[in-house]
Design an enzyme around this catalytic site. Structure first.
Site, PDB file in Angstrom:
ATOM      1  N   HIS A 184     -34.918  14.496 -25.412  1.00  0.00           N
ATOM      2  CA  HIS A 184     -36.158  13.775 -25.668  1.00  0.00           C
ATOM      3  C   HIS A 184     -36.995  13.656 -24.396  1.00  0.00           C
ATOM      4  CE1 HIS A 184     -34.389  12.757 -29.511  1.00  0.00           C
ATOM      5  NE2 HIS A 184     -35.475  12.111 -29.873  1.00  0.00           N
ATOM      6  N   HIS A 204     -28.344   7.450 -24.044  1.00  0.00           N
ATOM      7  CA  HIS A 204     -28.366   8.303 -22.854  1.00  0.00           C
ATOM      8  C   HIS A 204     -28.077   7.461 -21.616  1.00  0.00           C
ATOM      9  CE1 HIS A 204     -29.408  12.391 -23.845  1.00  0.00           C
ATOM     10  NE2 HIS A 204     -30.380  12.001 -24.652  1.00  0.00           N
TER      11      HIS A 204
END
Length: 227
Positions: A140, A189
């Protein structure tokens, strides 16, 4: 003369961003293997309350889920297709090639890197979003940097006023930062994954821009014949 200086400044800035991004990514490679770094764990834990719930009001987590979708492959592909159609209608073929090179190439590169490093996702805090791939580097963060910076550069090139160009590029950078930050907030993440994605995404976007800029221009209209 002034326009030539502006172009030279843009090229130098792109080279600096590309070099800084590659250097930053290289420095973060050491965090992709082994135990999580203290920096990673400290940031993730700071975003959670003692009971494990995310910090801030309830709506903040919902907003972060919406923001993170802006860096998803579906949204970026749709935005790229819309921009592709608009540029093709205007016969901006160099810009079309830039889109075709930057975003699909970044998707392929990110997939290969994830498979190569195979870093596990964080399990230190609860995840607020579903994930299926490896963690390093953040897709992303990388794809939003490539997509929004590329689209921002194309839109800024068509703007006439400096403040308009600054606004467009500022929005592109802000979207990139928001998407990457949302991945850390959602607990999917490590912060170093996102930093690596930003670095590599910015370097890839600027590298593609410089490569297309070095190619001969073929979308310029020939000068009109003399009367």
């Amino acid at each position: 003369m002034r326009s030539r200086m502006v172009e030279q400044g843009a090229v130098l800035a792109a080279l600096a961003i590309c070099a800084a991004g590659l250097l930053g990514f290289a420095l973060l490679l050491g965090l992709a293997s082994g135990e999580p770094h203290h920096f990673d764990t400290t940031v993730l834990l700071a975003l959670r309350q003692p009971n494990g719930e995310p910090i801030g009001p309830h709506w903040l987590a919902l907003a972060m889920r919406d923001i993170t979708a802006l860096g998803g492959m579906a949204v970026l592909t749709l935005a790229g297709l819309v921009a592709f159609g608009a540029l093709a209608l205007r016969r901006r073929w160099r810009a079309v090639w830039l889109l075709l090179l930057s975003l699909p190439g970044a998707m392929l590169l990110n997939t290969l890197l994830k498979q190569g490093f195979d870093r596990p996702r964080p399990d230190l805090v609860s995840r607020l979003a579903e994930v299926a791939t490896s963690s390093f580097p953040s897709g992303h963060a990388m794809l939003s940097a490539v997509g929004y910076l590329t689209l921002g550069a194309l839109l800024a090139a068509a703007a006439e006023r400096r403040r308009d160009r600054g606004y467009i590029l500022g929005v592109a950078v802000a979207l990139t930062l928001l998407v990457g930050s949302s991945r850390v907030f959602l607990g999917v993440h490590w912060p170093s994954d996102v930093l690596a994605g930003w670095c590599l995404g910015a370097a890839w976007a600027m590298g593609c821009w410089l490569l297309l800029r070095a190619w001969p221009r073929r979308d310029r209209k020939p000068p009109p014949p003399e009367a």
